[in-house]
Design an enzyme around this catalytic site. Structure first.
Site, short mmCIF file in Angstrom:
data_model
loop_
_atom_site.label_atom_id
_atom_site.label_comp_id
_atom_site.label_asym_id
_atom_site.label_seq_id
_atom_site.Cartn_x
_atom_site.Cartn_y
_atom_site.Cartn_z
N GLY A 106 4.94 2.32 1.37
CA GLY A 106 5.91 3.16 0.66
C GLY A 106 6.36 4.32 1.56
O GLY A 106 7.55 4.58 1.68
N ASP A 107 5.40 4.96 2.22
CA ASP A 107 5.73 6.10 3.09
C ASP A 107 6.61 5.64 4.25
O ASP A 107 7.59 6.28 4.61
CB ASP A 107 4.46 6.73 3.67
CG ASP A 107 3.62 7.40 2.58
OD1 ASP A 107 4.16 7.64 1.48
OD2 ASP A 107 2.42 7.68 2.84
N SER B 286 0.84 -1.20 0.00
CA SER B 286 0.00 0.00 0.00
C SER B 286 0.88 1.25 0.00
O SER B 286 2.09 1.18 0.22
CB SER B 286 -0.88 0.01 1.25
OG SER B 286 -0.06 0.21 2.38
N LYS B 287 0.23 2.36 -0.19
CA LYS B 287 0.95 3.64 -0.17
C LYS B 287 1.60 3.82 1.20
O LYS B 287 2.70 4.36 1.31
CB LYS B 287 -0.04 4.76 -0.48
CG LYS B 287 0.47 6.10 -0.14
CD LYS B 287 0.25 7.14 -1.17
CE LYS B 287 1.05 8.39 -0.85
NZ LYS B 287 1.17 8.68 0.59
N ARG B 288 0.93 3.35 2.25
CA ARG B 288 1.47 3.47 3.60
C ARG B 288 2.81 2.74 3.75
O ARG B 288 3.72 3.23 4.38
CB ARG B 288 0.46 2.92 4.62
CG ARG B 288 0.14 3.95 5.68
CD ARG B 288 -0.94 3.51 6.65
NE ARG B 288 -2.13 3.02 5.99
CZ ARG B 288 -2.66 1.82 6.20
NH1 ARG B 288 -2.10 0.98 7.05
NH2 ARG B 288 -3.75 1.45 5.57
#
Ligand code: GLU
Length: 361
Positions: A275-276, A271-273
């Site tokens: 990646g962050d 998920s984007k999370r």
């Protein structure tokens, strides 16, 4: 006109994103596998924008999808930006078609009107939970206690319809049947209809839901293979059931559900999370959110060449069966096959991939 008619056995695939936000790298991988398969088989690749859920529409998303795929070097033969014989290629512009087909389902008794309000639906869920049902559904059993054209007298249904009362149209999923189909990646999969609910096909705002529009469009656009992410596998039995209900069994596309891309820990969908948290992009190119003014960098801004990005994505779920690690797009087209796509989730380790690419290029 005759010149454009698709030949029998013609391979036609589609990438069908919803413009609900920026295209995630998982979506790019789906587009890539469709593209590789189409080119390898000398087929056609179509772009269809699935924008029937207006509440989730994000401004700028469609443009972003086009730009991202262009940066990746993935080209289409038909699409909203190109036109084509089977258009329009944006579902919101195809409303009239869906009306015709949903009427057929109502007439043949495979679908029905439901007039339940949000409050009544909530109440149903509460009651079922109280009775010990863990995930309450509108289904073969519960529909009998709801307000729909199966339970109400015909006159009342007609009255409600002519008074323009709000309704949805639901599929009437039968009991005690098995829906089976052969997935090109997973082999035979089968589902009992007793576990499937009466999904909404059409809403009173005059828009179909994803399921109805997706099946009708794949049929009308003469799609031969549906290659998409595994998250759509649970929807596939409903889609197969719809093909059968319309009498389109012979035209039903073959399905290939791609394995999920997992986070580096392998314990969930990337998920984007993730990646962050771990400091890597999940989008191909810069995403500028027009509404919030937030900019998120993509692989392009991190200095990746599109060839390297594509090469990396190709390996997330597919494997050539030899030691070659760097492929040009032409080589990928030559080598790609759905048979070499794995069933299990592909764990994504950014650092490892990045180092591999840097050492090899
Ligand atoms: N619109 C769906 C999505 O956003 C498409 C799923 C499919 O390919 O059937 O992914």
């Amino acid at each position: 006109m005759g010149y454009f008619i698709v030949m029998k056995n013609q391979i036609r695939v589609r990438f069908a994103p919803s413009p609900t936000g920026p295209l995630h790298m998982g979506g790019v991988r789906t587009a890539l596998y469709n593209y590789l398969f189409a080119l390898k088989m000398k087929g056609q690749m179509i772009l269809r924008i699935e924008d029937t859920d207006q509440s989730r529409y994000v401004e700028g998303a469609e443009e972003y999808i086009l730009k991202s795929l262009e940066w990746c070097g993935l080209k289409f033969e038909e699409g909203p930006h190109l036109g084509g014989e089977y258009g329009p290629y944006r579902q919101s512009e195809r409303k009239k078609l869906y009306n015709i087909y949903v009427d057929k389902l109502i007439k043949s008794g495979v679908a029905y009107y439901a007039f339940d309000t949000e409050k009544e639906l909530d109440q149903m869920r509460v009651n079922l939970k109280k009775a010990g049902v863990q995930s309450p559904q509108y289904n073969q059993i519960t529909r009998q206690n709801m307000k729909n054209s199966l339970t109400l007298p015909v006159e009342e249904v007609d009255k409600k319809l002519s008074n323009n009362e709000e309704y949805v149209i639901r599929i009437k999923m039968p009991r005690n049947q098995t829906i089976k189909f052969k997935d090109k990646i997973r082999g035979w999969v089968s589902f009992s209809t007793n576990h499937l609910d009466d999904k909404v096909l059409y809403k009173s705002d005059g828009m179909p839901t994803y399921h109805l529009a997706n099946v009708i469009d794949d049929y009308l656009m003469k799609i031969s293979h549906v290659i998409r992410g595994e998250e759509w596998l649970p929807s596939a039995p409903l889609h197969v059931f719809l093909y059968e209900s319309f009498g389109w069994e012979k035209e039903m596309p073959e399905f290939a559900h791609l394995p999920l891309i997992l986070n580096p820990d392998g314990d969930g969908k990337l998920s984007k999370r993730d990646g962050d948290r771990l400091g890597f992009p999940v989008f191909p190119i810069l995403w500028k959110n027009i509404k919030t003014n937030v900019n998120i960098e993509g692989y392009r801004e991190k200095g990746f060449l599109p060839e390297a990005f594509i090469n990396m994505l190709a390996f997330l779920g597919w494997n050539p069966g030899n030691n070659q690690e760097i492929f040009s797009l032409e080589e990928l087209i030559k080598e790609f096959s759905l048979e070499k796509v794995g069933k299990s989730g592909a764990r994504y380790n950014y650092q490892k991939k990045r180092n591999g690419l840097i050492n090899n290029i």
